[in-house]
Design a protein around this motif. Structure first.
Motif, PDB file in Angstrom:
ATOM      1  N   VAL A 141      16.355-116.846   6.001  1.00  0.00           N
ATOM      2  CA  VAL A 141      17.056-117.712   6.952  1.00  0.00           C
ATOM      3  C   VAL A 141      16.111-118.283   8.007  1.00  0.00           C
ATOM      4  O   VAL A 141      16.494-119.178   8.756  1.00  0.00           O
ATOM      5  CB  VAL A 141      18.218-116.960   7.646  1.00  0.00           C
ATOM      6  N   GLN A 142      14.874-117.769   8.053  1.00  0.00           N
ATOM      7  CA  GLN A 142      13.947-118.189   9.103  1.00  0.00           C
ATOM      8  C   GLN A 142      12.525-117.952   8.633  1.00  0.00           C
ATOM      9  O   GLN A 142      12.271-117.109   7.783  1.00  0.00           O
ATOM     10  CB  GLN A 142      14.253-117.392  10.387  1.00  0.00           C
ATOM     11  N   ASN A 143      11.595-118.712   9.186  1.00  0.00           N
ATOM     12  CA  ASN A 143      10.181-118.545   8.869  1.00  0.00           C
ATOM     13  C   ASN A 143       9.364-118.835  10.124  1.00  0.00           C
ATOM     14  O   ASN A 143       9.815-119.546  11.009  1.00  0.00           O
ATOM     15  CB  ASN A 143       9.766-119.488   7.736  1.00  0.00           C
ATOM     16  N   GLY A 144       8.156-118.293  10.195  1.00  0.00           N
ATOM     17  CA  GLY A 144       7.274-118.576  11.313  1.00  0.00           C
ATOM     18  C   GLY A 144       7.627-117.822  12.588  1.00  0.00           C
ATOM     19  O   GLY A 144       8.623-117.112  12.661  1.00  0.00           O
ATOM     20  N   SER A 163      14.127-122.677  11.271  1.00  0.00           N
ATOM     21  CA  SER A 163      15.332-122.029  10.755  1.00  0.00           C
ATOM     22  C   SER A 163      15.914-122.783   9.574  1.00  0.00           C
ATOM     23  O   SER A 163      15.839-124.009   9.503  1.00  0.00           O
ATOM     24  CB  SER A 163      16.393-121.951  11.867  1.00  0.00           C
ATOM     25  N   VAL A 164      16.529-122.035   8.668  1.00  0.00           N
ATOM     26  CA  VAL A 164      17.320-122.633   7.588  1.00  0.00           C
ATOM     27  C   VAL A 164      18.721-122.886   8.151  1.00  0.00           C
ATOM     28  O   VAL A 164      19.329-121.982   8.722  1.00  0.00           O
ATOM     29  CB  VAL A 164      17.395-121.691   6.370  1.00  0.00           C
ATOM     30  N   PRO A 165      19.255-124.102   8.025  1.00  0.00           N
ATOM     31  CA  PRO A 165      20.580-124.389   8.582  1.00  0.00           C
ATOM     32  C   PRO A 165      21.653-123.444   8.047  1.00  0.00           C
ATOM     33  O   PRO A 165      21.598-123.000   6.890  1.00  0.00           O
ATOM     34  CB  PRO A 165      20.842-125.829   8.120  1.00  0.00           C
ATOM     35  N   ALA A 166      22.629-123.146   8.898  1.00  0.00           N
ATOM     36  CA  ALA A 166      23.669-122.176   8.547  1.00  0.00           C
ATOM     37  C   ALA A 166      24.412-122.566   7.274  1.00  0.00           C
ATOM     38  O   ALA A 166      24.745-121.705   6.452  1.00  0.00           O
ATOM     39  CB  ALA A 166      24.653-122.034   9.709  1.00  0.00           C
ATOM     40  N   GLY A 167      24.686-123.841   7.093  1.00  0.00           N
ATOM     41  CA  GLY A 167      25.407-124.283   5.906  1.00  0.00           C
ATOM     42  C   GLY A 167      24.665-123.962   4.621  1.00  0.00           C
ATOM     43  O   GLY A 167      25.281-123.581   3.617  1.00  0.00           O
ATOM     44  N   VAL A 168      23.345-124.115   4.646  1.00  0.00           N
ATOM     45  CA  VAL A 168      22.530-123.799   3.471  1.00  0.00           C
ATOM     46  C   VAL A 168      22.561-122.298   3.196  1.00  0.00           C
ATOM     47  O   VAL A 168      22.665-121.852   2.053  1.00  0.00           O
ATOM     48  CB  VAL A 168      21.085-124.289   3.676  1.00  0.00           C
TER      49      VAL A 168
END
Length: 289
Positions: A141-144, A163-168
């Motif tokens: 869900v997140q990187n870096g 961040s990866v968007p919540a919908g994804v």
């Protein structure tokens, strides 16, 4: 010709990305190759990466050896100089379909394909069908990381927080549940910073509550390593009120001495860590750390 061999060193996020690379390499038709996904968290991790590369070359003398991951990102020249290595791919490049298409073609890609990781502003939204055990899957869900703790090389291997968007995230978890997975583990480099770069700056607790609300068939949701100083109100509410959120937290602390923590540029004190654990135990008596 044979399917590529993948070797993963380091964290769960690397393991997740290896699965994504398997998908990308398969779609591109890459064959007769060895891919080593390295870790750079310590000098020992880099040494083990070199050792693994040499072992895989001995075991697969006719395969092309591709090195990627955090050590490849931070020390590309080190691996490019190894006679066993045919190509070095950066952390951003390894998640791009065109990289694997070039590798699967005439291998005409640059021997070293590593760009400035600090210029990357988005996390690749690559959906995978799960990995790990038959019942548990990991979802990135997140990187870096935006923090610069003393001696920590991770931001230079992973870049700034994104961040990866919540919908994804929700869509991927729905897919995993549909394939029979009973537990999903949320992973990232600095998990509690999730949402800081998204519209409205949501927090990790908002994501957790949204997943549990929109994926009612998910039996268990687990959180991997967090920085307790960044825990938000909704995350604590979920710990207290959501039985499907597993009562287990892995806390990134590094030390229990205030002077050591200060010198490491950590943002919490010993008292902060103790207070967080006491609060979490009051909210969820069966929680473990």
């Amino acid at each position: 010709m044979s399917a590529p061999i993948f070797s993963t060193l380091g964290c769960r996020l690397n393991a997740y990305e290896t699965q994504a690379m398997k998908d990308l390499a398969g779609q591109a038709g890459l064959e007769n190759a060895v891919v080593v996904n390295t870790c750079a968290v310590t000098a020992e991790a880099v040494r083990k990466a070199r050792q693994e590369i040499r072992r895989l070359r001995r075991d697969n003398p006719d395969a092309r050896v591709i090195v990627t991951g955090c050590a490849a990102q931070t020390e590309p020249e080190t691996f490019a100089k190894m006679e066993e290595v045919d190509a070095v791919i950066g952390n951003a490049e390894k998640m791009r379909p065109d990289t694997w298409a070039a590798l699967a073609g005439d291998f005409g890609t640059e021997p070293v394909l590593v760009d400035d990781i600090m210029s990357v502003t988005e996390t690749a939204e690559h959906l995978i069908d799960g990995f790990g055990t038959r019942s548990r899957a990991y979802v990135q869900v997140q990187n870096g990381c935006d923090h610069r703790c003393t001696f920590c090389i991770i931001p230079y291997g992973r870049g700034n927080s994104r961040s990866v968007p919540a919908g994804v995230v929700v869509e991927q978890i729905k897919r995993l549940v549909g394939k029979g997975y009973n537990e999903v583990v949320l992973t990232g480099v600095d998990l509690t910073s999730w949402g800081g770069d998204l519209p409205g700056t949501p927090r990790l607790g908002d994501l957790v509550m949204r997943i549990l609300r929109l994926v009612p068939d998910l039996p268990r949701l687990r959180i991997s390593s967090i920085d307790s100083i960044e825990a938000d109100e909704n995350l604590m509410l979920a710990i207290a009120s959501e039985p499907r959120l597993m009562p287990h937290l892995h806390l990134s602390m590094q030390a229990g001495d205030d002077m050591v923590l200060k010198r490491m540029k950590r943002r919490h004190s010993r008292a902060d860590a103790i207070a967080f654990c006491e609060l979490a135990q009051r909210l969820r008596p069966d929680i473990v750390f």
